[in-house]
Design a protein around this motif. Structure first.
Motif, PDB file in Angstrom:
ATOM      1  N   ARG A  47      42.507 -12.758  -0.803  1.00  0.00           N
ATOM      2  CA  ARG A  47      42.627 -11.348  -0.464  1.00  0.00           C
ATOM      3  C   ARG A  47      44.036 -10.822  -0.716  1.00  0.00           C
ATOM      4  NH1 ARG A  47      39.389  -7.976   1.972  1.00  0.00           N
ATOM      5  NH2 ARG A  47      37.941  -9.599   2.636  1.00  0.00           N
ATOM      6  N   GLU A  48      44.137  -9.699  -1.465  1.00  0.00           N
ATOM      7  CA  GLU A  48      45.423  -9.047  -1.679  1.00  0.00           C
ATOM      8  C   GLU A  48      45.773  -8.280  -0.409  1.00  0.00           C
ATOM      9  OE1 GLU A  48      45.573  -6.541  -5.174  1.00  0.00           O
ATOM     10  OE2 GLU A  48      47.229  -5.384  -4.318  1.00  0.00           O
ATOM     11  N   ILE A  49      46.953  -8.553   0.157  1.00  0.00           N
ATOM     12  CA  ILE A  49      47.286  -7.959   1.449  1.00  0.00           C
ATOM     13  C   ILE A  49      48.211  -6.764   1.310  1.00  0.00           C
ATOM     14  CG2 ILE A  49      48.302  -8.382   3.729  1.00  0.00           C
ATOM     15  CD1 ILE A  49      45.742  -9.949   3.304  1.00  0.00           C
ATOM     16  N   VAL A  50      49.304  -6.910   0.569  1.00  0.00           N
ATOM     17  CA  VAL A  50      50.308  -5.844   0.548  1.00  0.00           C
ATOM     18  C   VAL A  50      51.264  -6.070  -0.614  1.00  0.00           C
ATOM     19  CG1 VAL A  50      52.033  -7.028   1.999  1.00  0.00           C
ATOM     20  CG2 VAL A  50      51.862  -4.543   2.117  1.00  0.00           C
ATOM     21  N   LYS A 108      36.218  -4.680   9.363  1.00  0.00           N
ATOM     22  CA  LYS A 108      36.889  -3.389   9.452  1.00  0.00           C
ATOM     23  C   LYS A 108      36.689  -2.591   8.164  1.00  0.00           C
ATOM     24  CE  LYS A 108      39.963  -0.412  11.067  1.00  0.00           C
ATOM     25  NZ  LYS A 108      39.706   0.449  12.211  1.00  0.00           N
ATOM     26  N   ILE A 109      36.842  -3.263   7.027  1.00  0.00           N
ATOM     27  CA  ILE A 109      36.739  -2.588   5.744  1.00  0.00           C
ATOM     28  C   ILE A 109      35.344  -2.013   5.547  1.00  0.00           C
ATOM     29  CG2 ILE A 109      36.604  -3.034   3.263  1.00  0.00           C
ATOM     30  CD1 ILE A 109      39.043  -4.835   3.641  1.00  0.00           C
ATOM     31  N   GLY A 113      37.652   1.424   6.011  1.00  0.00           N
ATOM     32  CA  GLY A 113      38.798   1.499   5.087  1.00  0.00           C
ATOM     33  C   GLY A 113      39.933   0.565   5.426  1.00  0.00           C
ATOM     34  N   CYS A 114      41.165   1.023   5.210  1.00  0.00           N
ATOM     35  CA  CYS A 114      42.340   0.169   5.403  1.00  0.00           C
ATOM     36  C   CYS A 114      42.391  -0.442   6.794  1.00  0.00           C
ATOM     37  CB  CYS A 114      43.614   0.973   5.184  1.00  0.00           C
ATOM     38  SG  CYS A 114      44.059   1.016   3.461  1.00  0.00           S
ATOM     39  N   GLY A 115      42.893  -1.660   6.863  1.00  0.00           N
ATOM     40  CA  GLY A 115      42.878  -2.411   8.114  1.00  0.00           C
ATOM     41  C   GLY A 115      44.042  -2.153   9.040  1.00  0.00           C
ATOM     42  N   GLN A 116      44.852  -1.175   8.740  1.00  0.00           N
ATOM     43  CA  GLN A 116      46.073  -0.914   9.523  1.00  0.00           C
ATOM     44  C   GLN A 116      45.812  -0.928  11.027  1.00  0.00           C
ATOM     45  OE1 GLN A 116      49.185  -0.092   8.250  1.00  0.00           O
ATOM     46  NE2 GLN A 116      48.868   0.593   6.169  1.00  0.00           N
ATOM     47  N   GLY A 117      44.783  -0.169  11.456  1.00  0.00           N
ATOM     48  CA  GLY A 117      44.493  -0.050  12.879  1.00  0.00           C
ATOM     49  C   GLY A 117      44.184  -1.388  13.521  1.00  0.00           C
ATOM     50  N   PHE A 120      47.369  -3.577  13.869  1.00  0.00           N
ATOM     51  CA  PHE A 120      48.216  -3.028  14.912  1.00  0.00           C
ATOM     52  C   PHE A 120      47.673  -3.392  16.294  1.00  0.00           C
ATOM     53  CE2 PHE A 120      51.555  -0.329  16.148  1.00  0.00           C
ATOM     54  CZ  PHE A 120      51.128   0.375  17.261  1.00  0.00           C
TER      55      PHE A 120
END
Lengths: 280, 280
Positions: A47-50, A108-109, A113-117, A120
Protein backbone atom coordinates in the motif's frame (compact mmCIF):
# COMPACT_ATOMS: atom_id res chain seq x y z
CA UNK A 1 34.13 18.48 24.41
CA UNK A 2 33.11 14.80 24.51
CA UNK A 3 30.85 13.63 21.70
CA UNK A 4 28.26 10.97 22.51
CA UNK A 5 26.39 11.27 19.20
CA UNK A 6 25.13 8.07 17.58
CA UNK A 7 24.00 10.05 14.53
CA UNK A 8 24.71 13.70 13.72
CA UNK A 9 24.46 15.90 10.61
CA UNK A 10 27.08 15.37 7.88
CA UNK A 11 27.21 18.82 6.25
CA UNK A 12 30.73 18.21 4.89
CA UNK A 13 29.63 15.38 2.55
CA UNK A 14 27.61 17.88 0.55
CA UNK A 15 24.95 15.36 -0.50
CA UNK A 16 22.15 17.46 1.03
CA UNK A 17 23.20 20.92 -0.17
CA UNK A 18 24.40 22.57 -3.37
CA UNK A 19 26.18 25.84 -4.00
CA UNK A 20 24.22 28.36 -6.08
CA UNK A 21 24.68 31.82 -7.55
CA UNK A 22 22.23 34.64 -6.80
CA UNK A 23 22.24 38.46 -6.54
CA UNK A 24 21.95 40.77 -3.55
CA UNK A 25 19.74 43.86 -3.05
CA UNK A 26 22.15 45.96 -5.16
CA UNK A 27 22.22 43.47 -8.02
CA UNK A 28 25.71 42.24 -7.11
CA UNK A 29 26.48 38.51 -7.52
CA UNK A 30 26.57 36.39 -4.33
CA UNK A 31 27.14 32.69 -3.75
CA UNK A 32 25.32 30.60 -1.16
CA UNK A 33 24.59 27.00 -0.17
CA UNK A 34 21.04 25.75 -0.55
CA UNK A 35 19.40 22.61 0.86
CA UNK A 36 18.01 19.86 -1.33
CA UNK A 37 14.37 18.84 -1.24
CA UNK A 38 13.16 15.65 -2.90
CA UNK A 39 10.10 13.44 -2.62
CA UNK A 40 10.17 10.15 -0.72
CA UNK A 41 7.18 7.85 -1.28
CA UNK A 42 6.55 5.44 1.58
CA UNK A 43 4.93 2.02 1.01
CA UNK A 44 3.72 -0.30 3.77
CA UNK A 45 3.63 -3.78 2.18
CA UNK A 46 1.60 -3.25 -1.02
CA UNK A 47 0.00 0.00 0.00
CA UNK A 48 1.25 3.47 -0.98
CA UNK A 49 0.93 5.60 2.16
CA UNK A 50 2.35 9.07 1.58
CA UNK A 51 4.87 11.18 -0.31
CA UNK A 52 7.10 13.23 2.00
CA UNK A 53 9.42 16.09 1.01
CA UNK A 54 12.83 15.51 2.55
CA UNK A 55 16.49 16.46 2.27
CA UNK A 56 17.03 12.80 1.36
CA UNK A 57 19.29 11.48 4.15
CA UNK A 58 18.26 8.42 6.21
CA UNK A 59 15.28 7.49 3.98
CA UNK A 60 14.78 4.12 5.71
CA UNK A 61 14.63 5.70 9.16
CA UNK A 62 12.24 8.36 7.82
CA UNK A 63 9.92 5.74 6.29
CA UNK A 64 9.82 3.59 9.42
CA UNK A 65 9.52 6.59 11.75
CA UNK A 66 6.66 8.09 9.74
CA UNK A 67 4.70 4.83 10.03
CA UNK A 68 5.46 4.51 13.77
CA UNK A 69 4.40 8.10 14.50
CA UNK A 70 1.17 7.66 12.50
CA UNK A 71 0.45 4.55 14.60
CA UNK A 72 0.61 2.38 11.46
CA UNK A 73 3.48 0.28 12.82
CA UNK A 74 3.45 -0.97 16.41
CA UNK A 75 6.18 -2.76 18.41
CA UNK A 76 4.49 -6.14 17.79
CA UNK A 77 4.66 -5.74 13.97
CA UNK A 78 7.83 -7.50 12.82
CA UNK A 79 9.59 -5.79 9.93
CA UNK A 80 10.82 -8.28 7.33
CA UNK A 81 12.55 -5.89 4.96
CA UNK A 82 13.13 -2.21 4.24
CA UNK A 83 14.01 -1.43 0.63
CA UNK A 84 15.05 2.02 -0.53
CA UNK A 85 15.28 2.84 -4.22
CA UNK A 86 17.04 6.16 -4.84
CA UNK A 87 16.14 6.25 -8.55
CA UNK A 88 12.38 6.32 -8.00
CA UNK A 89 12.62 7.81 -4.47
CA UNK A 90 10.63 5.12 -2.71
CA UNK A 91 11.02 3.16 0.49
CA UNK A 92 9.06 -0.09 0.88
CA UNK A 93 8.60 -1.49 4.39
CA UNK A 94 7.39 -5.09 4.57
CA UNK A 95 6.02 -6.72 7.71
CA UNK A 96 5.80 -10.48 8.47
CA UNK A 97 2.02 -10.38 8.74
CA UNK A 98 -0.36 -7.79 7.35
CA UNK A 99 -0.62 -4.94 9.87
CA UNK A 100 -3.74 -4.09 11.81
CA UNK A 101 -3.60 -0.65 10.23
CA UNK A 102 -3.99 -1.98 6.69
CA UNK A 103 -7.27 -3.68 7.53
CA UNK A 104 -8.58 -0.52 9.17
CA UNK A 105 -7.56 1.65 6.24
CA UNK A 106 -9.22 -0.76 3.77
CA UNK A 107 -12.54 -0.52 5.58
CA UNK A 108 -12.26 3.23 5.82
CA UNK A 109 -11.50 3.63 2.12
CA UNK A 110 -14.53 1.58 1.14
CA UNK A 111 -16.76 3.98 3.00
CA UNK A 112 -15.37 7.48 2.64
CA UNK A 113 -12.00 8.09 1.03
CA UNK A 114 -8.71 9.20 2.57
CA UNK A 115 -7.83 7.59 5.88
CA UNK A 116 -6.77 10.78 7.65
CA UNK A 117 -9.62 10.64 10.16
CA UNK A 118 -8.99 7.02 11.09
CA UNK A 119 -5.31 7.54 11.67
CA UNK A 120 -5.89 10.63 13.76
CA UNK A 121 -8.53 8.87 15.89
CA UNK A 122 -6.17 5.92 16.35
CA UNK A 123 -3.42 8.16 17.69
CA UNK A 124 -5.80 9.90 20.06
CA UNK A 125 -6.95 6.49 21.34
CA UNK A 126 -3.35 5.47 21.91
CA UNK A 127 -2.61 8.72 23.76
CA UNK A 128 -5.61 8.12 26.06
CA UNK A 129 -3.84 4.99 27.33
CA UNK A 130 -0.45 6.65 27.77
CA UNK A 131 0.92 8.21 30.92
CA UNK A 132 4.61 8.97 31.02
CA UNK A 133 6.61 8.11 34.17
CA UNK A 134 7.40 11.12 36.34
CA UNK A 135 10.67 9.95 37.91
CA UNK A 136 13.17 11.62 35.55
CA UNK A 137 14.71 14.77 37.08
CA UNK A 138 15.92 17.47 34.69
CA UNK A 139 18.35 20.06 36.06
CA UNK A 140 17.64 23.56 34.73
CA UNK A 141 21.43 24.02 34.45
CA UNK A 142 21.65 21.16 31.90
CA UNK A 143 20.05 23.35 29.24
CA UNK A 144 23.17 25.49 28.79
CA UNK A 145 25.27 22.32 28.44
CA UNK A 146 22.87 20.80 25.89
CA UNK A 147 22.43 23.96 23.82
CA UNK A 148 26.19 24.60 23.71
CA UNK A 149 26.90 21.03 22.55
CA UNK A 150 24.19 21.23 19.90
CA UNK A 151 25.36 24.66 18.74
CA UNK A 152 28.97 23.43 18.43
CA UNK A 153 27.90 20.53 16.18
CA UNK A 154 28.46 21.21 12.45
CA UNK A 155 25.02 21.16 10.81
CA UNK A 156 23.19 21.81 7.56
CA UNK A 157 21.51 24.70 9.37
CA UNK A 158 24.87 26.39 9.88
CA UNK A 159 25.91 25.61 6.30
CA UNK A 160 22.74 26.53 4.41
CA UNK A 161 19.91 27.55 6.80
CA UNK A 162 16.21 27.02 5.95
CA UNK A 163 16.03 23.75 7.84
CA UNK A 164 14.71 22.42 11.15
CA UNK A 165 16.61 20.29 13.63
CA UNK A 166 15.53 17.79 16.30
CA UNK A 167 17.97 16.37 18.83
CA UNK A 168 17.24 13.33 21.00
CA UNK A 169 19.12 13.68 24.27
CA UNK A 170 19.57 11.07 27.00
CA UNK A 171 19.81 13.06 30.23
CA UNK A 172 22.47 15.72 29.52
CA UNK A 173 23.91 14.05 26.38
CA UNK A 174 22.77 14.74 22.78
CA UNK A 175 22.54 11.32 21.03
CA UNK A 176 20.74 11.67 17.70
CA UNK A 177 20.68 14.97 15.79
CA UNK A 178 18.51 14.96 12.66
CA UNK A 179 17.67 17.81 10.28
CA UNK A 180 15.12 18.11 7.50
CA UNK A 181 13.08 20.59 5.44
CA UNK A 182 9.80 18.92 6.38
CA UNK A 183 8.27 20.04 9.62
CA UNK A 184 8.10 16.56 11.15
CA UNK A 185 10.63 14.56 9.18
CA UNK A 186 13.52 15.24 11.55
CA UNK A 187 11.45 13.87 14.44
CA UNK A 188 10.21 10.90 12.40
CA UNK A 189 13.79 9.90 11.50
CA UNK A 190 14.60 9.76 15.23
CA UNK A 191 11.44 7.65 15.80
CA UNK A 192 12.64 5.28 13.07
CA UNK A 193 15.99 4.85 14.80
CA UNK A 194 14.34 4.22 18.19
CA UNK A 195 11.99 1.63 16.66
CA UNK A 196 14.80 -0.29 14.99
CA UNK A 197 17.36 -0.16 17.82
CA UNK A 198 17.48 -1.16 21.47
CA UNK A 199 18.23 2.04 23.34
CA UNK A 200 17.40 2.42 27.05
CA UNK A 201 13.70 3.20 27.40
CA UNK A 202 13.85 6.15 29.83
CA UNK A 203 15.12 9.64 30.60
CA UNK A 204 14.78 11.18 27.13
CA UNK A 205 14.70 14.85 26.29
CA UNK A 206 13.92 16.07 22.81
CA UNK A 207 15.11 19.49 21.70
CA UNK A 208 13.58 21.02 18.57
CA UNK A 209 14.09 24.27 16.70
CA UNK A 210 10.44 24.14 15.58
CA UNK A 211 7.22 25.12 17.30
CA UNK A 212 5.46 22.66 19.59
CA UNK A 213 2.06 21.90 18.05
CA UNK A 214 -0.40 19.12 18.91
CA UNK A 215 1.22 16.78 16.38
CA UNK A 216 4.72 17.28 17.81
CA UNK A 217 3.39 16.46 21.28
CA UNK A 218 1.56 13.34 20.04
CA UNK A 219 4.73 12.09 18.35
CA UNK A 220 6.96 12.83 21.35
CA UNK A 221 4.58 10.93 23.66
CA UNK A 222 4.37 7.94 21.30
CA UNK A 223 8.20 7.92 21.25
CA UNK A 224 8.33 7.84 25.07
CA UNK A 225 10.03 11.23 25.39
CA UNK A 226 9.50 12.81 28.81
CA UNK A 227 10.67 16.38 28.24
CA UNK A 228 10.12 18.36 25.01
CA UNK A 229 12.17 21.54 24.70
CA UNK A 230 11.79 24.14 21.96
CA UNK A 231 13.62 27.30 21.00
CA UNK A 232 10.17 28.53 19.96
CA UNK A 233 6.73 28.35 21.63
CA UNK A 234 3.74 26.03 21.88
CA UNK A 235 0.06 26.08 20.99
CA UNK A 236 -2.72 25.78 23.55
CA UNK A 237 -3.72 22.32 22.33
CA UNK A 238 -0.10 21.14 22.54
CA UNK A 239 -0.06 22.20 26.21
CA UNK A 240 -3.41 20.47 26.85
CA UNK A 241 -2.21 17.18 25.34
CA UNK A 242 1.11 17.37 27.20
CA UNK A 243 -0.78 18.07 30.44
CA UNK A 244 -2.96 14.96 29.92
CA UNK A 245 -0.16 12.58 28.95
CA UNK A 246 2.45 13.72 31.47
CA UNK A 247 4.93 15.39 29.08
CA UNK A 248 6.98 18.36 30.34
CA UNK A 249 6.95 21.21 27.79
CA UNK A 250 9.70 23.82 27.87
CA UNK A 251 9.44 26.76 25.44
CA UNK A 252 11.67 29.74 24.51
CA UNK A 253 14.78 27.75 25.45
CA UNK A 254 17.98 29.79 25.87
CA UNK A 255 21.09 28.69 27.83
CA UNK A 256 19.85 30.09 31.15
CA UNK A 257 16.29 31.10 30.33
CA UNK A 258 13.13 29.18 29.46
CA UNK A 259 9.43 28.93 30.18
CA UNK A 260 8.11 25.62 31.56
CA UNK A 261 4.51 25.26 30.42
CA UNK A 262 3.39 22.11 32.26
CA UNK A 263 4.56 19.18 34.43
CA UNK A 264 7.21 21.37 36.04
CA UNK A 265 7.64 18.66 38.73
CA UNK A 266 10.39 17.04 36.64
CA UNK A 267 12.52 20.20 36.77
CA UNK A 268 15.17 20.83 39.45
CA UNK A 269 15.53 24.61 39.51
CA UNK A 270 19.27 24.68 40.26
CA UNK A 271 20.21 27.89 38.43
CA UNK A 272 21.70 30.63 40.61
CA UNK A 273 19.07 33.24 41.42
CA UNK A 274 19.70 36.59 39.76
CA UNK A 275 21.41 38.82 42.37
CA UNK A 276 19.00 40.91 44.43
CA UNK A 277 20.68 44.05 43.06
CA UNK A 278 19.63 43.13 39.52
CA UNK A 279 16.13 42.43 40.77
CA UNK A 280 15.75 45.82 42.49
CA UNK B 1 0.60 55.58 7.83
CA UNK B 2 -2.18 54.78 5.33
CA UNK B 3 -3.79 51.38 5.73
CA UNK B 4 -4.95 49.58 2.61
CA UNK B 5 -5.64 46.24 4.29
CA UNK B 6 -8.74 44.32 3.20
CA UNK B 7 -8.09 41.75 5.95
CA UNK B 8 -5.56 41.92 8.77
CA UNK B 9 -5.02 40.07 12.07
CA UNK B 10 -7.44 40.87 14.92
CA UNK B 11 -5.28 40.11 17.99
CA UNK B 12 -7.38 42.37 20.21
CA UNK B 13 -10.53 40.21 19.91
CA UNK B 14 -8.71 37.44 21.77
CA UNK B 15 -10.59 34.62 20.01
CA UNK B 16 -7.34 33.06 18.76
CA UNK B 17 -5.23 33.30 21.93
CA UNK B 18 -5.62 32.64 25.65
CA UNK B 19 -3.62 33.83 28.63
CA UNK B 20 -1.87 31.08 30.59
CA UNK B 21 0.30 30.70 33.68
CA UNK B 22 3.71 29.02 33.53
CA UNK B 23 7.04 29.18 35.37
CA UNK B 24 10.44 30.52 34.30
CA UNK B 25 13.92 28.93 34.59
CA UNK B 26 14.07 29.86 38.30
CA UNK B 27 10.66 28.39 39.08
CA UNK B 28 9.03 31.82 39.33
CA UNK B 29 5.47 32.24 38.00
CA UNK B 30 5.06 34.00 34.62
CA UNK B 31 2.03 34.79 32.49
CA UNK B 32 1.92 34.62 28.72
CA UNK B 33 -0.47 34.50 25.77
CA UNK B 34 -0.69 31.29 23.81
CA UNK B 35 -2.26 30.64 20.39
CA UNK B 36 -5.19 28.29 19.88
CA UNK B 37 -5.00 25.24 17.65
CA UNK B 38 -8.10 23.34 16.62
CA UNK B 39 -8.99 20.87 13.87
CA UNK B 40 -10.96 21.93 10.80
CA UNK B 41 -12.30 19.09 8.65
CA UNK B 42 -12.89 20.08 5.02
CA UNK B 43 -15.58 18.39 2.91
CA UNK B 44 -15.97 18.81 -0.86
CA UNK B 45 -19.61 17.90 -1.59
CA UNK B 46 -20.06 14.49 0.09
CA UNK B 47 -16.39 13.68 0.37
CA UNK B 48 -14.23 14.23 3.47
CA UNK B 49 -10.93 15.62 2.19
CA UNK B 50 -8.62 16.53 5.06
CA UNK B 51 -8.39 17.66 8.68
CA UNK B 52 -6.24 20.78 9.09
CA UNK B 53 -4.91 22.22 12.36
CA UNK B 54 -5.68 25.93 12.46
CA UNK B 55 -6.04 28.90 14.82
CA UNK B 56 -9.69 28.86 13.77
CA UNK B 57 -10.20 32.25 12.08
CA UNK B 58 -11.59 32.47 8.50
CA UNK B 59 -12.54 28.75 8.29
CA UNK B 60 -14.50 29.22 5.04
CA UNK B 61 -11.56 30.94 3.32
CA UNK B 62 -9.22 28.21 4.62
CA UNK B 63 -11.48 25.43 3.30
CA UNK B 64 -11.87 26.99 -0.15
CA UNK B 65 -8.20 27.97 -0.36
CA UNK B 66 -7.02 24.49 0.59
CA UNK B 67 -9.10 22.96 -2.23
CA UNK B 68 -7.92 25.59 -4.74
CA UNK B 69 -4.25 25.09 -3.84
CA UNK B 70 -4.59 21.30 -4.08
CA UNK B 71 -6.09 21.78 -7.56
CA UNK B 72 -9.40 20.24 -6.38
CA UNK B 73 -11.37 23.40 -7.19
CA UNK B 74 -10.81 25.28 -10.44
CA UNK B 75 -12.20 28.63 -11.61
CA UNK B 76 -14.87 26.85 -13.69
CA UNK B 77 -16.31 25.01 -10.67
CA UNK B 78 -19.21 27.06 -9.34
CA UNK B 79 -19.54 27.05 -5.57
CA UNK B 80 -23.17 26.72 -4.46
CA UNK B 81 -22.71 26.91 -0.70
CA UNK B 82 -20.05 27.03 2.02
CA UNK B 83 -21.27 25.88 5.43
CA UNK B 84 -19.14 26.16 8.54
CA UNK B 85 -20.19 24.42 11.76
CA UNK B 86 -18.13 25.59 14.72
CA UNK B 87 -19.45 22.87 17.06
CA UNK B 88 -18.10 19.97 15.01
CA UNK B 89 -15.31 22.04 13.36
CA UNK B 90 -16.24 21.26 9.77
CA UNK B 91 -16.58 23.28 6.59
CA UNK B 92 -18.60 21.81 3.72
CA UNK B 93 -18.09 23.28 0.25
CA UNK B 94 -20.73 22.34 -2.32
CA UNK B 95 -20.32 22.83 -6.06
CA UNK B 96 -23.07 23.05 -8.70
CA UNK B 97 -21.81 20.00 -10.53
CA UNK B 98 -19.58 17.24 -9.23
CA UNK B 99 -15.96 18.33 -9.64
CA UNK B 100 -13.49 16.69 -11.99
CA UNK B 101 -11.31 16.01 -8.96
CA UNK B 102 -13.89 13.80 -7.27
CA UNK B 103 -14.04 11.44 -10.24
CA UNK B 104 -10.26 11.22 -10.34
CA UNK B 105 -10.00 10.55 -6.61
CA UNK B 106 -12.68 7.84 -6.85
CA UNK B 107 -10.75 5.95 -9.48
CA UNK B 108 -7.52 6.32 -7.53
CA UNK B 109 -9.08 5.04 -4.31
CA UNK B 110 -10.42 1.93 -6.03
CA UNK B 111 -6.90 1.00 -7.03
CA UNK B 112 -4.52 2.06 -4.30
CA UNK B 113 -5.69 4.11 -1.34
CA UNK B 114 -4.93 7.71 -0.44
CA UNK B 115 -5.07 10.21 -3.28
CA UNK B 116 -1.84 12.02 -2.41
CA UNK B 117 -0.04 10.90 -5.55
CA UNK B 118 -2.86 11.91 -7.88
CA UNK B 119 -3.21 15.35 -6.40
CA UNK B 120 0.50 15.97 -6.56
CA UNK B 121 0.71 14.85 -10.21
CA UNK B 122 -2.26 17.09 -11.05
CA UNK B 123 -0.55 20.14 -9.60
CA UNK B 124 2.67 19.38 -11.45
CA UNK B 125 0.66 19.07 -14.70
CA UNK B 126 -0.96 22.42 -14.03
CA UNK B 127 2.41 24.04 -13.33
CA UNK B 128 3.78 22.71 -16.64
CA UNK B 129 1.20 24.88 -18.44
CA UNK B 130 1.85 27.99 -16.36
CA UNK B 131 4.19 30.84 -17.17
CA UNK B 132 3.82 34.03 -15.19
CA UNK B 133 3.93 37.37 -17.01
CA UNK B 134 7.23 39.21 -16.65
CA UNK B 135 6.03 42.82 -16.93
CA UNK B 136 5.70 43.70 -13.22
CA UNK B 137 8.61 45.80 -11.97
CA UNK B 138 9.49 45.59 -8.27
CA UNK B 139 11.61 48.37 -6.79
CA UNK B 140 14.19 47.10 -4.30
CA UNK B 141 13.39 50.15 -2.17
CA UNK B 142 9.76 48.99 -1.74
CA UNK B 143 10.89 46.23 0.60
CA UNK B 144 11.61 48.64 3.46
CA UNK B 145 8.18 50.22 2.98
CA UNK B 146 6.42 46.84 2.93
CA UNK B 147 8.31 45.38 5.89
CA UNK B 148 7.74 48.50 8.00
CA UNK B 149 4.00 48.48 7.27
CA UNK B 150 3.74 44.78 8.08
CA UNK B 151 5.78 45.16 11.26
CA UNK B 152 3.59 48.06 12.43
CA UNK B 153 0.42 45.95 12.03
CA UNK B 154 -0.84 44.46 15.34
CA UNK B 155 -0.64 40.67 14.96
CA UNK B 156 -1.02 37.40 16.83
CA UNK B 157 2.71 36.95 16.31
CA UNK B 158 3.44 40.07 18.32
CA UNK B 159 0.89 39.05 20.96
CA UNK B 160 1.71 35.35 21.38
CA UNK B 161 4.43 34.23 18.96
CA UNK B 162 4.64 30.66 17.61
CA UNK B 163 2.77 31.50 14.45
CA UNK B 164 3.49 32.11 10.78
CA UNK B 165 2.26 35.02 8.70
CA UNK B 166 1.63 35.50 4.96
CA UNK B 167 0.89 38.91 3.47
CA UNK B 168 -0.51 39.43 -0.02
CA UNK B 169 0.72 42.76 -1.35
CA UNK B 170 -0.39 44.60 -4.48
CA UNK B 171 2.66 46.51 -5.66
CA UNK B 172 3.87 48.40 -2.53
CA UNK B 173 0.64 47.95 -0.52
CA UNK B 174 -0.08 45.08 1.91
CA UNK B 175 -3.70 43.95 1.27
CA UNK B 176 -4.38 40.67 3.06
CA UNK B 177 -2.43 39.61 6.14
CA UNK B 178 -3.23 36.10 7.44
CA UNK B 179 -1.63 34.15 10.27
CA UNK B 180 -1.91 30.50 11.31
CA UNK B 181 -0.14 27.70 13.18
CA UNK B 182 -0.25 25.40 10.16
CA UNK B 183 2.61 25.79 7.71
CA UNK B 184 0.40 26.48 4.71
CA UNK B 185 -2.89 27.57 6.20
CA UNK B 186 -2.07 31.27 6.15
CA UNK B 187 -1.36 31.05 2.41
CA UNK B 188 -4.45 28.91 1.75
CA UNK B 189 -6.70 31.48 3.48
CA UNK B 190 -5.37 34.13 1.08
CA UNK B 191 -6.03 31.74 -1.86
CA UNK B 192 -9.61 31.31 -0.61
CA UNK B 193 -10.13 35.08 -0.59
CA UNK B 194 -8.68 35.46 -4.09
CA UNK B 195 -10.91 32.66 -5.43
CA UNK B 196 -14.08 34.16 -3.99
CA UNK B 197 -13.43 37.82 -4.81
CA UNK B 198 -12.65 39.86 -7.89
CA UNK B 199 -9.32 41.50 -7.23
CA UNK B 200 -7.10 42.76 -10.06
CA UNK B 201 -5.24 39.82 -11.58
CA UNK B 202 -1.70 41.23 -11.69
CA UNK B 203 1.24 42.72 -9.83
CA UNK B 204 1.10 40.60 -6.69
CA UNK B 205 3.86 40.09 -4.16
CA UNK B 206 3.55 37.58 -1.37
CA UNK B 207 5.62 38.02 1.78
CA UNK B 208 5.95 35.07 4.17
CA UNK B 209 7.71 34.52 7.47
CA UNK B 210 8.12 30.82 6.56
CA UNK B 211 10.64 29.01 4.42
CA UNK B 212 10.11 28.73 0.65
CA UNK B 213 9.71 25.03 -0.14
CA UNK B 214 8.42 23.40 -3.35
CA UNK B 215 4.86 23.41 -2.05
CA UNK B 216 4.94 27.14 -1.23
CA UNK B 217 6.18 27.86 -4.77
CA UNK B 218 3.48 25.64 -6.34
CA UNK B 219 0.78 27.43 -4.37
CA UNK B 220 2.13 30.90 -5.14
CA UNK B 221 2.22 30.11 -8.87
CA UNK B 222 -1.34 28.67 -8.85
CA UNK B 223 -2.44 31.89 -7.12
CA UNK B 224 -0.84 34.01 -9.85
CA UNK B 225 1.70 35.65 -7.51
CA UNK B 226 4.71 37.02 -9.39
CA UNK B 227 7.17 37.70 -6.56
CA UNK B 228 7.54 35.54 -3.45
CA UNK B 229 9.53 37.12 -0.61
CA UNK B 230 10.61 35.36 2.58
CA UNK B 231 12.34 36.42 5.77
CA UNK B 232 13.90 32.94 5.62
CA UNK B 233 15.47 30.89 2.78
CA UNK B 234 14.47 28.50 0.02
CA UNK B 235 15.13 24.89 -0.96
CA UNK B 236 16.81 23.89 -4.21
CA UNK B 237 13.61 22.40 -5.62
CA UNK B 238 11.68 25.57 -4.75
CA UNK B 239 14.21 27.55 -6.81
CA UNK B 240 13.99 25.04 -9.69
CA UNK B 241 10.18 25.24 -9.82
CA UNK B 242 10.25 29.05 -9.56
CA UNK B 243 12.82 29.17 -12.37
CA UNK B 244 10.56 27.05 -14.64
CA UNK B 245 7.31 28.89 -13.95
CA UNK B 246 8.66 32.43 -13.97
CA UNK B 247 8.31 33.29 -10.27
CA UNK B 248 10.83 35.69 -8.69
CA UNK B 249 12.11 34.33 -5.36
CA UNK B 250 13.58 36.70 -2.80
CA UNK B 251 15.07 35.22 0.40
CA UNK B 252 16.53 36.62 3.64
CA UNK B 253 14.40 39.75 3.30
CA UNK B 254 15.41 42.69 5.51
CA UNK B 255 14.48 46.38 4.93
CA UNK B 256 17.52 47.08 2.72
CA UNK B 257 19.00 43.63 2.24
CA UNK B 258 17.87 40.49 0.43
CA UNK B 259 19.02 37.71 -1.87
CA UNK B 260 17.22 37.33 -5.21
CA UNK B 261 17.41 33.65 -6.20
CA UNK B 262 15.89 33.68 -9.70
CA UNK B 263 14.03 35.80 -12.27
CA UNK B 264 15.86 38.90 -11.10
CA UNK B 265 14.65 40.68 -14.26
CA UNK B 266 11.56 41.92 -12.39
CA UNK B 267 13.69 43.80 -9.85
CA UNK B 268 14.67 47.47 -10.26
CA UNK B 269 17.81 47.86 -8.16
CA UNK B 270 17.15 51.41 -6.97
CA UNK B 271 18.81 51.24 -3.53
CA UNK B 272 21.67 53.66 -2.99
CA UNK B 273 25.00 51.89 -3.40
CA UNK B 274 26.95 51.55 -0.15
CA UNK B 275 29.51 54.37 -0.11
CA UNK B 276 32.88 53.44 -1.62
CA UNK B 277 34.49 54.15 1.77
CA UNK B 278 32.46 51.36 3.34
CA UNK B 279 33.38 49.08 0.46
CA UNK B 280 37.10 49.73 0.78
Amino acid sequence: MSDDYIIKPQPETGTSTSPMKAVDAHGNPVELDIVHERPLTVFLNNREIVTLMSIGDHPKLLGVGYLVNQNMLSPQDQIESIDYDDVIDTVVIRTKVVTDFEEKLKRKILTSGCGQGTIFADIMDKLEDTTLAQTFQFKASWLELLLNKIKATPSLYRKAGSIHGCVLCHKDKPLIYMEDVGRHNALDKIAGYLYLNDLPKEDYILYTTGRMTSEMVMKAVIMGIEILISRSGATQWAVELAEKTGLTLISRARPKRFIALCHQGRIMFDLEKPSSKAAE
